[in-house]
Design a protein around this motif. Structure first.
Motif: not given
Length: 343
Positions: A13-14, A23-25, A302-305
């Protein structure tokens, strides 16, 4: 009775629907994770929604793009694998059941069940820092602006911008292309924005430092003159003005997220190199977190995600690969690729 089906438990869950959350999704879909996004507002985009007209230059592989267009593209990408998206709910409390499932409770009492949590709360529920001058609010519907949604209104105008951060300097550079004159006022000698935009701004705008706005004068409901005060000597200047933009930042409200016992530093919740917080099963990405090499750009989010989702996947399945296959070889894209190539 199947309790898990009844409770609708998600793999991840984000919390937050800004660039890191969107971007994580998408990336969690690449990893075949059942995904939910919970966004406190009624739309995705997060803090990016505060500057829809700004040109974004520093996302790899795309030409300069208006922020609103980038949000649209990110949302389309985020929905690729059909995550559940919940709007208008602000997460308040979290606890872990004996079986390891997290229960997230919103401020209005709704509950969400998940095996991992990815905190992408960005800057939280932001509230603009308004100009603390008596009577300033009377001009907010005319020519006193706290954000810019249409740069064309500044064509041929004399525009004053108050602020020293990235947003203020970016707006100065953007508006200088179309305005008759741009004046930038900052309360300190040094600007906090990045060096190159500051140099560009100084080449195209008149700069007053260290000055702050001390009074607004108007005719009816429009400002026509601004008084500036030198922060050290008290010297006063008055300038005729068509439009005034105040970019003093935002107050941030994370609710009870920061009361969960997460380790924190001045600039966010602490994570390790794999985006793991101090609570097992809880990860972070984007502006909400901090670590030694943190890059506070959309590209950095994005990279973190990617790192956070990979860590969540391996938390759930220790034997899983440490990253998703690239899109050209990822089975999740086979049918989607066919649909695109057969158009």
């Amino acid at each position: 009775m199947n309790t898990e089906k009844q409770l609708d438990i998600y793999d991840i869950t984000i919390v937050g629907g800004g660039p890191a959350g969107m971007y994580s999704a998408f990336y969690s879909g690449m990893r075949a994770m059942r995904t939910k996004i919970i966004e406190a507002k009624q739309e995705l985009g997060g803090f990016m929604r505060t500057y829809p007209e700004k040109l974004i230059w520093d996302v790899g592989g795309i030409e300069p793009v208006r922020c609103e267009k980038l949000i649209e593209s990110l949302e389309v990408q985020a929905r690729t694998f059909d995550p559940t998206i919940v709007f208008g709910q602000q997460i308040d409390q979290m606890h872990r059941r004996e079986d390891g499932v997290f229960v997230l409770t919103t401020k209005t009492g709704e509950q969400h069940y998940t095996r991992t949590i990815l905190l992408c709360a960005g800057r939280g529920m932001t509230q603009v820092q308004k100009l603390d001058i008596e009577g300033a609010n009377r001009y907010e519907l005319t020519n006193l602006h706290y954000t810019v949604t249409d740069v064309s209104r500044f064509i041929g105008k004399r525009v004053l911008i108050s602020g020293g951060g990235d947003s203020a300097i970016d707006w100065a550079n953007e508006i200088a292309k179309i305005a008759n004159e741009v004046i930038v006022v900052h309360r300190r000698h040094e600007f906090t924005a990045h060096e190159t935009p500051v140099a560009q701004m100084k080449a195209h705008a008149q700069v007053f430092t260290p000055y702050g706005i001390s009074h607004l004068y108007g005719a009816g409901d429009r400002i026509n003159r601004v008084e500036l005060k030198h922060m050290e000597t008290g010297e006063l200047k008055q300038l005729g003005m068509d439009e005034v933009i105040v970019s003093h930042g935002y107050d941030r409200d994370f609710g009870n997220l920061v009361q969960w016992g997460l380790e924190r530093e001045d600039y966010g919740v602490s994570v390790d190199a794999r985006m793991r917080t101090s609570i097992p099963g809880v990860f972070g990405a984007g502006d909400f977190i901090t670590y030694g090499s943190k890059v506070r750009l959309i590209a950095g989010a994005f990279n973190d995600a990617v790192l956070a989702v990979n860590s969540a996947k391996m938390y759930l399945e220790p034997a899983a690969s440490d990253m998703a296959g690239v899109s050209s070889h990822n089975a999740r894209f086979f049918e989607k690729n066919k649909a695109i190539t057969n158009r």
